[in-house]
Scaffold this motif. Structure first.
Motif, PDB file in Angstrom:
ATOM      1  N   ALA A 129       0.884  -1.232  -0.052  1.00  0.00           N
ATOM      2  CA  ALA A 129       0.024  -0.117  -0.138  1.00  0.00           C
ATOM      3  C   ALA A 129       0.992   1.126   0.040  1.00  0.00           C
ATOM      4  O   ALA A 129       0.612   2.234  -0.744  1.00  0.00           O
ATOM      5  CB  ALA A 129      -0.888  -0.048   1.240  1.00  0.00           C
TER       6      ALA A 129
ATOM      7  N   THR B 162       2.986   1.651  -3.402  1.00  0.00           N
ATOM      8  CA  THR B 162       2.306   2.181  -4.452  1.00  0.00           C
ATOM      9  C   THR B 162       1.867   3.609  -4.306  1.00  0.00           C
ATOM     10  O   THR B 162       1.802   4.200  -5.354  1.00  0.00           O
ATOM     11  CB  THR B 162       1.181   1.261  -4.952  1.00  0.00           C
ATOM     12  OG1 THR B 162       0.200   0.939  -3.724  1.00  0.00           O
ATOM     13  CG2 THR B 162       1.577  -0.180  -5.201  1.00  0.00           C
ATOM     14  N   LEU B 163       1.416   3.851  -3.190  1.00  0.00           N
ATOM     15  CA  LEU B 163       1.090   5.329  -2.991  1.00  0.00           C
ATOM     16  C   LEU B 163       2.389   6.176  -3.127  1.00  0.00           C
ATOM     17  O   LEU B 163       1.911   7.337  -3.927  1.00  0.00           O
ATOM     18  CB  LEU B 163       0.541   5.190  -1.599  1.00  0.00           C
ATOM     19  CG  LEU B 163       0.040   6.813  -1.313  1.00  0.00           C
ATOM     20  CD1 LEU B 163      -1.044   7.280  -2.325  1.00  0.00           C
ATOM     21  CD2 LEU B 163      -0.508   6.882   0.285  1.00  0.00           C
TER      22      LEU B 163
ATOM     23  N   VAL C 110      -4.394   3.042  -8.021  1.00  0.00           N
ATOM     24  CA  VAL C 110      -4.259   3.623  -6.854  1.00  0.00           C
ATOM     25  C   VAL C 110      -5.392   4.744  -6.891  1.00  0.00           C
ATOM     26  O   VAL C 110      -5.700   5.263  -7.630  1.00  0.00           O
ATOM     27  CB  VAL C 110      -3.074   4.379  -6.966  1.00  0.00           C
ATOM     28  CG1 VAL C 110      -2.725   5.308  -5.490  1.00  0.00           C
ATOM     29  CG2 VAL C 110      -1.759   3.556  -6.936  1.00  0.00           C
ATOM     30  N   ASN C 111      -6.171   4.566  -5.714  1.00  0.00           N
ATOM     31  CA  ASN C 111      -7.446   5.301  -5.527  1.00  0.00           C
ATOM     32  C   ASN C 111      -8.329   5.353  -6.736  1.00  0.00           C
ATOM     33  O   ASN C 111      -8.662   6.256  -7.148  1.00  0.00           O
ATOM     34  CB  ASN C 111      -7.007   6.789  -5.066  1.00  0.00           C
ATOM     35  CG  ASN C 111      -6.448   6.669  -3.767  1.00  0.00           C
ATOM     36  OD1 ASN C 111      -6.473   5.927  -2.721  1.00  0.00           O
ATOM     37  ND2 ASN C 111      -5.616   7.859  -3.441  1.00  0.00           N
TER      38      ASN C 111
END
Length: 87
Positions: A35, A38-39, A72-73
């Motif tokens: 998480a 990748t952010l 991502v999101n």
């Protein structure tokens, strides 16, 4: 250098204590594609070309990730993955 730092602050460009910016960094290799990895990678793509942000991993993880679609999101992100032996 002081003038450069002031100009960068006005553009809201992140600078460190030595006056360097993310734009001064040419290539980033990331170990860890969870998480947070990748952010952070998603954020770095705002100033790096996709070929210059590379996720490095072992063969087992590479086989899973090499053809994966990354999001991502909810946004599709073109991450580059490579084997540790290739870097």
């Amino acid at each position: 250098m002081q003038e450069r730092m002031i100009a960068l602050k006005e553009k809201r460009t992140r600078i460190d204590r030595k006056g360097r910016t993310m734009r001064d960094i040419k290539t980033v290799h990331v170990v860890g594609m969870g998480a947070l990895g990748t952010l952070f990678g998603y954020q770095m793509l705002s100033v790096l070309e996709k070929e210059n942000l590379v996720y490095v991993m072992d063969r087992e993880r590479y086989e899973v990730k090499k053809d994966a679609d990354f999001r991502v999101n909810g946004t599709a992100v073109p991450f580059t993955v490579k084997l540790a032996d290739e870097v």
